[in-house]
Each structure stands twice: as C-alpha cells, then as structure tokens.
Design a protein around this motif. Sequence first.
Motif, PDB file in Angstrom:
ATOM      1  N   UNK B 240       0.902  -1.223  -0.032  1.00 24.26           N
ATOM      2  CA  UNK B 240      -0.081   0.077  -0.125  1.00 24.26           C
ATOM      3  C   UNK B 240       0.831   1.234  -0.080  1.00 24.26           C
ATOM      4  N   UNK B 241       2.181   1.119  -0.057  1.00 23.78           N
ATOM      5  CA  UNK B 241       2.952   2.289  -0.044  1.00 23.78           C
ATOM      6  C   UNK B 241       3.616   2.639   1.267  1.00 23.78           C
ATOM      7  N   UNK B 242       3.101   1.824   2.474  1.00 20.66           N
ATOM      8  CA  UNK B 242       3.370   2.100   3.567  1.00 20.66           C
ATOM      9  C   UNK B 242       4.515   1.331   4.315  1.00 20.66           C
ATOM     10  N   UNK B 243       5.484   2.151   4.843  1.00 24.13           N
ATOM     11  CA  UNK B 243       6.704   1.404   5.315  1.00 24.13           C
ATOM     12  C   UNK B 243       6.529   1.460   6.778  1.00 24.13           C
ATOM     13  N   UNK B 244       6.785   0.226   7.331  1.00 24.15           N
ATOM     14  CA  UNK B 244       6.394   0.086   8.650  1.00 24.15           C
ATOM     15  C   UNK B 244       7.420   0.864   9.555  1.00 24.15           C
ATOM     16  N   UNK B 245       8.676   0.652   8.990  1.00 23.42           N
ATOM     17  CA  UNK B 245       9.793   1.393   9.781  1.00 23.42           C
ATOM     18  C   UNK B 245       9.612   2.810   9.840  1.00 23.42           C
ATOM     19  N   UNK B 246       9.160   3.443   8.800  1.00 24.36           N
ATOM     20  CA  UNK B 246       9.136   4.977   8.675  1.00 24.36           C
ATOM     21  C   UNK B 246       7.846   5.273   9.687  1.00 24.36           C
ATOM     22  N   UNK B 247       6.894   4.394   9.609  1.00 23.30           N
ATOM     23  CA  UNK B 247       5.667   4.854  10.525  1.00 23.30           C
ATOM     24  C   UNK B 247       6.232   4.763  12.172  1.00 23.30           C
ATOM     25  N   UNK B 248       7.108   3.896  12.387  1.00 24.81           N
ATOM     26  CA  UNK B 248       7.609   3.470  13.596  1.00 24.81           C
ATOM     27  C   UNK B 248       8.602   4.651  14.064  1.00 24.81           C
ATOM     28  N   UNK B 249       9.352   5.120  12.973  1.00 23.98           N
ATOM     29  CA  UNK B 249      10.130   6.152  13.273  1.00 23.98           C
ATOM     30  C   UNK B 249       9.599   7.522  13.592  1.00 23.98           C
ATOM     31  N   UNK B 250       8.293   7.469  12.756  1.00 26.06           N
ATOM     32  CA  UNK B 250       7.502   8.659  13.058  1.00 26.06           C
ATOM     33  C   UNK B 250       6.956   8.970  14.692  1.00 26.06           C
ATOM     34  N   UNK B 251       6.361   7.305  14.938  1.00 29.68           N
ATOM     35  CA  UNK B 251       5.735   7.407  16.050  1.00 29.68           C
ATOM     36  C   UNK B 251       6.843   7.515  17.255  1.00 29.68           C
ATOM     37  N   UNK B 252       8.253   7.141  17.052  1.00 32.79           N
ATOM     38  CA  UNK B 252       9.279   7.486  18.166  1.00 32.79           C
ATOM     39  C   UNK B 252       9.382   9.016  18.264  1.00 32.79           C
ATOM     40  N   UNK B 253       9.363   9.732  16.805  1.00 34.62           N
ATOM     41  CA  UNK B 253       9.863  10.988  17.027  1.00 34.62           C
ATOM     42  C   UNK B 253       8.747  11.797  17.851  1.00 34.62           C
ATOM     43  N   UNK B 254       7.352  11.427  17.470  1.00 39.16           N
ATOM     44  CA  UNK B 254       6.174  12.245  17.942  1.00 39.16           C
ATOM     45  C   UNK B 254       6.034  11.907  19.575  1.00 39.16           C
ATOM     46  N   UNK B 255       6.718  10.739  19.901  1.00 37.75           N
ATOM     47  CA  UNK B 255       6.539  10.385  21.427  1.00 37.75           C
ATOM     48  C   UNK B 255       7.583  11.014  22.232  1.00 37.75           C
ATOM     49  N   UNK B 256       8.938  11.209  21.697  1.00 38.35           N
ATOM     50  CA  UNK B 256      10.105  11.768  22.067  1.00 38.35           C
ATOM     51  C   UNK B 256       9.685  13.269  22.158  1.00 38.35           C
ATOM     52  N   UNK B 257       9.160  13.729  21.115  1.00 34.19           N
ATOM     53  CA  UNK B 257       8.916  15.414  21.085  1.00 34.19           C
ATOM     54  C   UNK B 257       8.188  15.718  21.968  1.00 34.19           C
ATOM     55  N   UNK B 258       7.030  14.795  22.587  1.00 34.20           N
ATOM     56  CA  UNK B 258       6.318  15.272  23.512  1.00 34.20           C
ATOM     57  C   UNK B 258       7.059  15.735  24.633  1.00 34.20           C
ATOM     58  N   UNK B 259       8.126  15.165  24.939  1.00 37.08           N
ATOM     59  CA  UNK B 259       9.114  15.392  25.953  1.00 37.08           C
ATOM     60  C   UNK B 259       9.918  16.591  26.035  1.00 37.08           C
ATOM     61  N   UNK B 260       9.917  16.961  24.624  1.00 34.22           N
ATOM     62  CA  UNK B 260      10.811  18.288  24.406  1.00 34.22           C
ATOM     63  C   UNK B 260      10.954  19.392  25.308  1.00 34.22           C
ATOM     64  N   UNK B 261       9.649  19.606  25.972  1.00 39.67           N
ATOM     65  CA  UNK B 261       9.404  20.700  26.817  1.00 39.67           C
ATOM     66  C   UNK B 261       9.849  20.673  28.147  1.00 39.67           C
TER      67      UNK B 261
END
Lengths: 308, 361
Positions: B240-261
Amino acid sequence: MLFLAVLRRGLYIAIVVSVLTPMLIATALHAIPSLEAIRDLLRVYGDTTLIVMSSEKGFGECYVAKLLNISVSTVNKVIEFPVLAVEAEPSIFLKRLGLSGSNYTAVLVFPRDSFEKLRMPSNVDAIVNGTQIRCTTICCWDSNLALLVSKGILNTSNSYLCLESRESLAVRELESVEKELLGVAKLWTFILILACTPIFYAAQRRVVEALRAEIVVLYSSGASKQDIVASLASVLTALHTASTLFTLALSITLVYVSWSLAKPFIPMLPPSLRTDVVYLALTEILAGALVSCIASRGALKVWQASYT
Amino acid sequence: MHSLERCSKGMASVIHIVLRVRVHALLFSILALALLTWLSLASLALAHTLLNIYDSFFNVDRGVVVSSQGFSPLTALISRAEVEKRLAGIKNITVEFYLVTPVVINNRVFLMRSSNVPEGCVFIGDSVARELRVGSSDHISLSSAFKVEILYAKVCGFVKGSWIEAPYSLVARIRGVSEGYYSLAVVKGSEEALKEVYRAFNVEEKVRLFNIVVSVLPRLANESHAKLYNSLTEAYAVNLGLYRDYALYLAYAIALSALLGTPLLGLHTSKSLADVVQVYRFVGVSRRLAVAVSMLIGLIIVGFSTTLALILMHFANIFTISVLGFTLTPKPQVMHLAIVAPTLLLLYTGGVARGVLSEAE
C-alpha cells in the motif's frame, strides 16, 4: 515598555520553545493522508452490488426484510425452510439483483441445490406468518437460503435489506478507520496541550523573572502593583498567542516541506491538513492566557525580592 | 571514606530540607512529567499495536508465515497444495492454514476466519456477540463483501476475541475462492526445522531467524519469488506504499518530542530550589555537590513520575481504536519504557542541572 523589552532581549524564545512541541505534533497528526487520495484506487474495486442485512435503514437502497421460517405446500408434501422475506415489488427488486423477475406478485427464489433436490413446481403455496401466499418459483440465486419477494408480506419489521455498492462499503469502512485515528489523535493532542500547561507556566515565569529590572523601574515611577500585574498578563498572553500562531504556521510549512523532500525517496501520499488543528491552537492559546494570569503574579514576588 | 560519608550526609540533609520546604513545587513537576510520560508511552504502545495488528491476530509468535503479495490477508491467496509440496519431507513442523475474509453483518464489517467448526455453524467472538446482541442457537445473515451473496448460519458457540470462526467451506464461499486456497500458512517448529523451511522457499538463512515472514509471490514466468519481511503487517502494508519502519520512526519522533518541553520544567524546578541552594552555598556546600543533589532530586522526580505514568497507563485505557470489530488498545512494551524514561531523565535533569549551575554562579 515591557513588550519592547521582551522583544529586544529575545525573551520570547522560552515561550516559543514551550508552545512549539504541542503545535508541531498536533499539525503532524492532523495532516495524515486523507481518504480522498486513495478514492481513485477504490474505483477499481468495481460497482458490484452487495446485499446487506441491517437493523436500521442503512446505506444504499433499503427494503423492509426479515429472516423467516416458512412452510411450503407442494403437490404431495409440506416442507419448512428458512427464507429471506423482502417487502418489495418483485419485478423491480429482482432486476436489481440481476435476476429475471417478470410480472409476478410473489416470487420465491431458490438456491440451485435445493431447487433441484426439492424438484419444485413452478407455483407453490407458502405460509408466511399464518397467511397463505401463492408464489411463483424461480431458480436460482447464490445463497443457502431462499428469497421471498412480494408486496404486503411484512407490514412491520425492525430489519432491512440494503443494496449497497462495493465501493461505497469500502469507502465507509476506510472513513470509519480515518475517523477513529483522527479521534485518538485529537484526544491525545488535547491532553498533551493540558499536560504542557505547567511548561507554559515555567516559560512565562522565566520571562517575568528576566523582566525584574523593568518591573522595579515601573514601580518606582508610580505604577500600581495591579497595573503592573495586568500589563504583564497582557504582554504574556500576546506573546503566547503570537508564538502559538507562529509555530502553527511553521509546523504546517514543515509538514509540507518534509513531505516534498521525502517524496522522491519514499513513496508517500500527500498530507492533508484538517481544520481541527485550529481548534487545538485555540485551546493552546486559551491555556496560555489562563496561565499568564497566574505567572504575571510572579511580578509581586520579584518586587518583594528587590525590596527586601 | 570519611569525606564520602560527609558528602552523603550532606546530600541527605539537603534533600530533607528541600522536601520540607519545596514539596509543592516538586509535586507540580511530578504531575506534569507523569502526564507527558503517559502520553509518550501510550503513543508508542498504540503505534506498536497498530503496526502488529495481523501478527497478533494470527498468533504468529515464533513462526514463519507463508503468504502472497497483497494489501492484506483479506486479499492475499496461496495454494495449499503448492505450500505442502514445498514443505514435504520437512520433519518436526506444524502448519496451520488460515483463510480470512471480511464479512458484513448488520451493516458492519467483521473478520471471519476458517476454523474447525461444524458445517452450517459459526462461532462468534464474545465482543462481536455483545455488539450484535446474538445468543447461542440464534441465526445470523452473513453478507459477502466481494460478491452479491447473502448466507445464513447458526451461532453454535462463542470464542474469545473480536472475530468470527466458520468452517472453511463457508469462509471460502463468502470470500469467493475455490477449494484449496488460503490467505496464509503459519509454520511452527524447532529452529533447525525452520531453517529447512527457508531452504525450501530458496530464502537465504539470516542471523535473526524468528518472526521473519516469507512471502511467496504469484508465479511469474513459471517461477515463484520469495521475499523476507520482519513482520506480517509490513509484508502487506508495503504494497500500500506504507513502510512500517518509517511509521515506527514517526511514532518514536512524536513520542519523544512530547518530552521536548521538559528541560524548561527542569529549569523551573531549579528556580524553586534556588533559595535552598543559595543557603547551602552560603554555609560552604560546594557547587559540584549542589548540582549533584539537584540532579538526584531530578532523578527521584523522574522515578515518581514514571511510576505514576505506568499506573495511568494501566488504569486509564482511553486511547483505543475500533477497526473491523476489533478494539485495539495500547500494549506497552519494556522497550518503550527503556527509551522514554532515559530520554525524560536526560532532558529533565539536564534542565535542573543547567538551572542550578547558573543559580550557584
């Protein structure tokens, strides 16, 4: 004076940093590719009609229908079997299913195996809910139950039979998945904004602490404590609002720029931004405004510290 | 030894004083950090559940999956005869074949899979039964999502789950496939036996053997090609053009950026500890010790907030997604905690240490 001091000394950086994360995440989560982008892919799914039972008037063309057990008297025996009874004009309904229905008033359509096994005559008497109906039998449809179509057999029923296109069903399912994902994203970002309120407070208190000299000057030149607190609250709210709007714009640009940069390397669907992100920005502005009322009271502590 | 004892006594007394006079400021930080950690963990756990949706449905566990190229198991097909031919002669393996199809019941789409169920019967998942309000011996109508067909079956029992189990013939009829075709096969066995399975499909042996999926593509020029994927979900989503690894990296980026403040919160904590630090500096406590104590306090705050986040994670299960009758809930993994907690510790105590250093100067 306070506003100019904040701008000149770059004190807004702390506030921009505090509002950046929630806004960036909210924008990224609300920009997931929309169903519109893959609607063309679904067209190849075809326009086959599906027959779906539903407890309420659903999508597509719906008729009152019910699963029943009926008795059929043929020449020498009475057989009982399950039928799907549909309240409809046989000629119209059967045409929709691709069956030749002709001009009969009541039609009983059988699955091929039972039609051959039962050696059905062309006309039978069916007893539906105690009423005898003369039906014309037709062969055949793909199912494991018979289909009875007539007008006036089901006056009331709490179930329907709907004819819906395959594409419409696929779109409906994908839409519900999209709605679910966006619902979770919205709830998550809303709680994130609330959880970031202490961070907004910490950033605004840093600005108040840094404005120590200006607060003392204002007080010495005759401004009342209330006026100073009110001006600080307005400055902090204005800064917070401007920072939120700036980070919203920055986030939208970042999302689209990163998509266009990544596109040649990774096949990706285009992002599509939802307007819900504006409501989240408004929530963040409101949270910041409330916090600025508390943070501006820190000026009193600054004043006390300077005069003790 | 003597100085170490003095140092630890000094630390204990500073922490004691801080707790007595600044407990409200610390509680404020603990609550804010707990909420942020909870959000971060929940987003990672939900992404993990979503990205392993098929793996858990088929209970792949430590098995090898054989499937074909497709968008999902609902559209992929393999021939049982062909797979059995390839696996012939390999001992100590068990092969389970599954055929899955979407089925429409009461205008809602559910998943139906083949199982050892008597003809004319279906076993309904407990949550599906609750949703459809059907009981034992009730009759239900099952509509195909692929062709004009409505079928009728008796509810003969219940299974634990969110799907429907039916005899192979019924599932094949609703899916519209001929006898002998399945969505996928799960092969389980010893490590040695699985190595032989790989050889049977002409796949090179890899170091990491388990959880690898073999996808047998449809025959092209009389040859079947095999591809390896790290997860069943990836094998399908990639089409479907969805790469699981990229989706996983995005999830990690979002989860960790929630802690940036959180460094800003750390700076604020150090500000509220400033007067205590000043008094201790005045009586001769070294700057290094003052920073070490504040970092220790930061560590305690992170410890408390992580514990609170884990409790929240367990009791406040509000981030759920309903797809095809399934209710997906975040399933936290130890790995997520191992990433989130150190990041939080680094960012928050970094902020505290930076603040105390500038205060002490």
